[in-house]
Design a protein around this motif. Structure first.
Motif, PDB file in Angstrom:
ATOM      1  N   THR A 120       0.871  -1.220  -0.054  1.00 43.32           N
ATOM      2  CA  THR A 120       0.235   0.050   0.172  1.00 43.32           C
ATOM      3  C   THR A 120       0.850   1.208  -0.039  1.00 43.32           C
ATOM      4  OG1 THR A 120      -0.139  -0.007   2.465  1.00 43.32           O
ATOM      5  CG2 THR A 120      -1.854  -1.181   1.516  1.00 43.32           C
ATOM      6  N   VAL A 121       0.346   2.303  -0.448  1.00 41.43           N
ATOM      7  CA  VAL A 121       0.902   3.676  -0.088  1.00 41.43           C
ATOM      8  C   VAL A 121      -0.294   4.460   0.495  1.00 41.43           C
ATOM      9  CG1 VAL A 121       2.099   5.621  -1.362  1.00 41.43           C
ATOM     10  CG2 VAL A 121       2.234   3.458  -2.184  1.00 41.43           C
ATOM     11  N   ALA A 122      -0.263   4.437   1.658  1.00 38.65           N
ATOM     12  CA  ALA A 122      -1.399   4.919   2.467  1.00 38.65           C
ATOM     13  C   ALA A 122      -2.046   6.431   2.293  1.00 38.65           C
ATOM     14  CB  ALA A 122      -1.394   4.572   3.989  1.00 38.65           C
ATOM     15  N   LYS A 123      -0.587   7.222   2.003  1.00 34.34           N
ATOM     16  CA  LYS A 123      -0.550   8.702   1.996  1.00 34.34           C
ATOM     17  C   LYS A 123      -1.192   9.008   0.623  1.00 34.34           C
ATOM     18  CE  LYS A 123       3.555   9.431   0.057  1.00 34.34           C
ATOM     19  NZ  LYS A 123       5.018   9.888  -0.276  1.00 34.34           N
ATOM     20  N   ARG A 124      -1.205   7.872  -0.400  1.00 34.88           N
ATOM     21  CA  ARG A 124      -1.576   8.328  -1.901  1.00 34.88           C
ATOM     22  C   ARG A 124      -3.364   8.199  -1.964  1.00 34.88           C
ATOM     23  NH1 ARG A 124       1.786   5.525  -5.863  1.00 34.88           N
ATOM     24  NH2 ARG A 124       0.574   3.466  -5.387  1.00 34.88           N
ATOM     25  N   HIS A 125      -4.112   9.122  -2.251  1.00 40.69           N
ATOM     26  CA  HIS A 125      -5.125   9.515  -2.592  1.00 40.69           C
ATOM     27  C   HIS A 125      -5.602   8.371  -3.248  1.00 40.69           C
ATOM     28  CE1 HIS A 125      -9.108  11.248  -2.360  1.00 40.69           C
ATOM     29  NE2 HIS A 125      -9.123  11.558  -3.768  1.00 40.69           N
ATOM     30  N   ARG A 126      -6.855   7.564  -3.205  1.00 40.45           N
ATOM     31  CA  ARG A 126      -7.355   6.427  -3.822  1.00 40.45           C
ATOM     32  C   ARG A 126      -6.338   5.477  -4.160  1.00 40.45           C
ATOM     33  NH1 ARG A 126     -10.277  10.116  -8.697  1.00 40.45           N
ATOM     34  NH2 ARG A 126     -11.967  11.022  -7.138  1.00 40.45           N
ATOM     35  N   ASP A 127      -5.638   4.956  -3.146  1.00 39.49           N
ATOM     36  CA  ASP A 127      -4.626   4.172  -3.226  1.00 39.49           C
ATOM     37  C   ASP A 127      -5.289   2.575  -3.646  1.00 39.49           C
ATOM     38  OD1 ASP A 127      -1.555   2.906  -3.250  1.00 39.49           O
ATOM     39  OD2 ASP A 127      -2.548   1.944  -1.548  1.00 39.49           O
ATOM     40  N   ALA A 128      -4.852   2.041  -4.667  1.00 37.58           N
ATOM     41  CA  ALA A 128      -5.496   0.758  -4.865  1.00 37.58           C
ATOM     42  C   ALA A 128      -5.307  -0.512  -3.685  1.00 37.58           C
ATOM     43  CB  ALA A 128      -5.049   0.265  -6.231  1.00 37.58           C
ATOM     44  N   GLY A 129      -3.933  -0.416  -3.464  1.00 37.48           N
ATOM     45  CA  GLY A 129      -3.612  -1.218  -2.302  1.00 37.48           C
ATOM     46  C   GLY A 129      -4.608  -1.390  -1.160  1.00 37.48           C
TER      47      GLY A 129
END
Lengths: 613, 374
Positions: free
Chosen positions: B355-364
């Motif tokens: 995941t990249v939790a800080k990214r908006h709408r992250d697919a992970g």
């Protein structure tokens, strides 16, 4: 290595180069003679001015040296004002009065004649407009209530000046990109700055000023929603003066996302999205509005949040290099954007401020020339300074006049290009007219009345003490750069909360020093025997009826544009998602959408900023 | 020993001046106070909801850019309206709040205003003396208020006598619709951000669902605690989310002595999801001994050191899901493959996500949500 690491190397290389050239001037006779000839030429060509007392003085003061090595050290190591590496000043003449006999009666008494005085004065002394020194460096930050209230204050402030140099403060809801009708913000409307919801407010704000005139410039202190506010400014100018005004627009918008994330907390989109919007705006303005400064890289708020002066300068200048790196990576030519980057520093009473701007200017010039390949205009560190608000205290607040005066002195000794002086009543309120007038007069006394700065460049530079501070500050700034570089550069360091936690630690130490008395603050923790009540000052507050007026106006705007707004927002969304530059579309969007409507939609597309603690 | 004084601090909406409150929070903690910090730019609604859920003795507001008379008064009014005006309201704003303002604010229900120049210690002493024992029985308590008070009573019991209660044994299958998910992992892996992004998705995808979060932060040795998760959890400040911040109060291992019982109470209350977050943990930690936790998630940072370190992390054996967050970092791909190999040794069904939790709408994070809802 990020570009910041290469800047450190470049400065070290340059320092070595200077030493080598000093030796060479001493050993190679021909080279040494060249430097001496240049020196003698500079001295011979320096014009002589006359003080009102009749005293003749050279308009540029130089050290009394005649040995080739020392001359080389001066010319290459710090440079003449307006020459690389610009330590002594970004420009040649700065605050000097024009070279002519003083004109009798050319100074209209401050404020008394208001707008008319301004006009009259300009007609009487047309010669002034042709000289370099047409504009005063004074630029006073102002904003309260609704657009028309601030407009009135602007006219009051610039009434006695030759040029209209405005500086705009926005209220909390505007700074966070929220509309005045949002839940729970009613009390904040027009407090601490003025309320802007639509581009129509922007039309009211600069009413009566010729936005395209060569002696008009506006500065806007806003970062989170800066592209939207910039678009509103352009839309307002177009509405009043037609599309041809755009290339003539002059001014500055703060738009500094890095310092918001590091210190000031007025960010509304995730950092990367904010940076993308910012670069879109810079790309547009540096192409279409060549006289606009689209980002003011700011240390002021870093300083006010508690950073030490060295941290302030190091974070600010490194943020500047990070912007340059991003813009270059987008393929914008360095000589298109670099001359349009400007800086904003705090000036307090700590000893570092004796040379903080000098050291910053030198590092910036070397880095921009040797790492980014910028031409001379892109090497100049163009600086606005504000005296320190944090240094002012409520206890016996009239002392704040003295504090601000000392800070002003330091700021001008450092060759700032423009300056804001704080009002003494600022610890409690948005400045009232009485105290803001004294703050403005403080600058005029220093620059116009006193002979300290108007006759000779370099009047107070080059003392052994100043140089010692400058060297220590430069070394400490480079050490900060190395630490940021070790974390991977400015953006990774931000994600590590490096700058934030350093600032917070410094702030905590500062407070402790005040409480334990190791940092004397007069009338607060020293000579504080007089226990007086809270001083009686006139508080500037926005009446309820005005707040309601702003909400009603917004409601009308929204109703009038309801049909068009949704379509415009959808088009804007498409452009943002396509990855294209969204700024041209934004200029159209603001004609039918409010600030809050646009912010809300963009947050749906790119997300909201997650605060750092 | 009585429970530490618990208060909430925050900065009002449209105000980012957090320098003063950061300094004050640190000083409160040193004086043994547990501070739930909600952060800056916070609405009246968020402040009042938090004060009730966290069942604090008082709310402290630090305001620096004007509008304080209205803002403080609105908070007081909202507390009163909810029947929670036993929660006291105090604050300050340096020189921006005048005596005249303070008079109006006091009339509107504000308990105390500190003026410019007040020593930090004076504030901390005042808070300890006045806000330690403010709780009153509320006449018309909402379910959230009752729940919040019950959690306080559990914590108080443990504070007085460490072996006071036994965690109520309750079989996982009798939980009904409630799913209990535990998140653990080293500090800085991004657990809080990940949970907040998960909550955002749960709220959208299950429009009726209610979520409880039990979040932990360490107590400073012999002193208070800064409970600051809410400040970064922007999506979890919602009427459908009940969040409670707990200090570990001297217990090692990532949880508080009272956690088990508090979790049991939340699990049998009316929630669809109960999320438990530990403090940042070390390699030997295995915090989810409680059988109420149905799904165990280990959140890792790609930057865990050499491959050998993976052998020592106990949770890699116990987790049902391992999340490699910050997978935009250069080290991430290697980390995922190393962890994959490490999990294969366990020979049981364990899931691995990037995941990249800080990214908006992250697919992970979308996948994480699928897994949680599954």
């Amino acid at each position: 290595m990020s570009k910041l690491g290469r800047v450190v190397e470049a400065v070290e290389n340059y320092n070595r180069f200077v030493l080598k050239e000093v030796k060479r001037a001493r050993s190679e006779k021909k080279f040494g003679q060249q430097m001496i000839d240049r020196w003698n030429e500079v001295k011979a060509k320096t014009p002589i001015g006359t003080a009102p007392t009749g005293l003749k003085l050279p308009r540029l003061a130089l050290p009394e040296i005649d040995e080739a090595g020392e001359i080389t050290r001066y010319l290459l190591g710090e440079g003449l004002p307006g020459e690389f590496p610009y330590t002594n000043g970004a420009y040649r003449e700065m605050y000097l009065e024009p070279l002519r006999e003083p004109e009798v009666g050319s100074f209209v008494k401050a404020g008394q004649n208001g707008k008319n005085g301004h006009r009259k004065n300009r007609k009487k002394a047309p010669a002034l407009e042709k000289t370099k020194q047409t504009e005063e460096p004074t630029r006073l930050f102002s904003g309260f209530g609704l657009a028309e209230d601030t407009n009135k204050r602007f006219h009051y402030l610039t009434g006695h000046q030759r040029s209209a140099r405005l500086s705009t403060a926005f209220d909390g809801p505007t700074l966070y990109g929220i509309d005045s009708d949002a839940d729970g913000v009613f009390g904040k409307i027009g407090e601490g700055g003025l309320a802007i919801d639509t581009y129509e407010d922007m039309v009211r704000l600069y009413d009566g000023f010729d936005m395209g005139a060569p002696d008009f410039s506006a500065s806007m202190t806003i970062s989170g929603p800066a592209p939207i506010i910039m678009a509103m400014y352009i839309a307002a100018a177009k509405k009043r003066f037609g599309p041809k005004v755009v290339p003539n627009l002059r001014g500055t918008i703060q738009a500094d996302i890095f310092k918001e994330v590091q210190a000031q907390n007025e960010t509304i989109f995730p950092t990367e999205a904010s940076l993308r919007f910012l670069c879109d705006m810079i790309e547009y303005t540096t192409r279409e509005m060549p006289r606009w400064y689209p980002v003011s890289i700011s240390g002021y708020h870093i300083g006010e949040a508690g950073a030490t002066p060295v941290q302030q300068a190091a974070y600010t200048v490194s943020n500047g290099f990070a912007y340059a790196e991003m813009l270059a990576a987008r393929g914008i030519p360095v000589d298109q954007f670099a001359p349009r980057l400007s800086f904003f520093l705090d000036c307090g009473l700590d000893v570092e401020y004796i040379a903080l701007a000098r050291a910053s200017r030198r590092i910036w010039a070397i880095g921009m020339r040797d790492v980014f390949g910028a031409g001379p205009k892109g090497q100049m560190f163009k600086l606005h300074t504000q005296t320190s608000g944090r240094s002012l205290v409520a206890a016996e607040f009239k002392n704040n006049l003295t504090r601000t005066a000392a800070e002003l002195m330091l700021a001008y000794m450092n060759g700032t290009n423009s300056c804001h002086s704080n009002s003494a009543d600022e610890p409690f309120t948005t400045p009232s007219e009485e105290w803001i007038r004294l703050a403005a007069h403080g600058q005029a006394i220093l620059l116009d009345e006193s002979g300290i700065f108007k006759h000779t460049m370099n009047m107070l530079t080059g003392s052994p003490g100043m140089k010692a501070v400058e060297r220590a500050v430069e070394a400490a700034m480079l050490e900060e750069f190395r630490q940021i570089e070790e974390l991977g550069g400015v953006l990774p360091a931000i994600e590590h909360r490096y700058q934030r936690s350093q600032i917070q630690t410094a702030a905590h130490r500062y407070e402790e020093q005040i409480y334990n008395g190791t940092r004397p603050i007069i009338a607060l923790n020293k000579y504080n025997d007089r226990k007086d009540e809270m001083p009686e000052v006139k508080m500037v507050r926005t009446p309820r009826a005005k707040k309601q007026l702003q909400v009603d106006r917004l409601a009308k705007f929204k109703k009038r544009n309801a049909a068009k707004a949704e379509r415009a927002l959808n088009e804007l969304t498409e452009v943002v998602e396509s990855g294209k530059n969204f700024f041209p579309m934004l200029i159209e969007t603001v004609e039918v959408c409010s600030l809050g409507q646009i912010t809300g939609r963009l947050q749906e597309v790119v997300g909201r900023f997650r605060p750092m603690v | 020993m009585p429970s530490p004084v618990r208060i909430l601090t925050a900065v009002p909406i449209c105000d980012g001046h957090d320098s003063a409150i950061n300094t004050i929070n640190l000083d409160f903690i040193r004086h043994g106070i547990e501070v739930v910090y909600l952060g800056y730019h916070r609405s009246v609604e968020d402040i009042v909801r938090t004060a009730i859920q966290e069942d604090v003795g008082a709310v402290g507001i630090s305001s620096y850019n004007g509008g304080h008379v209205e803002f403080f008064s609105e908070v007081a009014r909202a507390l009163r309206k909810q029947g929670a005006d036993d929660i006291k309201l105090f604050g300050g704003g340096g020189g921006t709040i005048t005596e005249a303002d303070a008079t109006v604010m006091r009339r509107n229900g504000v308990d105390k205003i500190f003026f410019a120049g007040t020593a930090l210690t004076e504030m901390a002493d005042f808070v300890r003396q006045h806000y330690g024992n403010t709780h009153r029985r509320r006449r018309k308590a909402t379910p959230d208020m009752k729940l919040a008070r019950a959690l306080t009573e559990i914590e108080d019991r443990y504070a007085k006598n460490k072996r006071a209660g036994k965690p109520a044994k309750k079989k996982a299958k009798s939980l009904g619709k409630t799913r209990v998910i535990g998140f653990t992992g080293p500090g800085g892996a991004g657990k809080t951000t990940l949970i907040d992004e998960l909550v955002l998705r749960l709220l959208r995808r299950a429009p009726q669902a209610r979520i409880a979060i039990l979040s932990h932060d360490p107590s400073v040795v012999g002193a208070g605690a800064l409970l600051g998760d809410r400040a970064t959890m922007i999506n979890s400040q919602n009427d459908r989310v009940f969040m409670r911040s707990m200090a570990t109060r001297g217990q090692a291992g990532g949880l508080s002595p009272a956690t088990g019982e508090c979790l049991a109470l939340l699990a049998r209350s009316d929630f669809d999801y109960v999320i438990l977050e530990t403090v940042g943990t070390g390699q030997e930690a295995m915090p989810f001994q409680n059988e109420l936790v149905q799904k165990r998630v280990l959140v890792m940072n790609p930057d865990y050191g050499s491959r050998l370190q993976l052998q020592k992390i106990v949770m890699l054996d116990l987790a049902d899901l391992v999340v490699v967050n910050k997978s935009d970092q250069s080290r991430a791909r290697a980390a995922v493959s190393e962890i994959e190999q490490r999990l294969e040794q366990n020979k049981r069904e364990q899931k691995l996500l990037s995941t990249v939790a800080k990214r908006h709408r992250d697919a992970g994070v979308d996948q994480l949500c699928d897994w949680v809802m599954d």
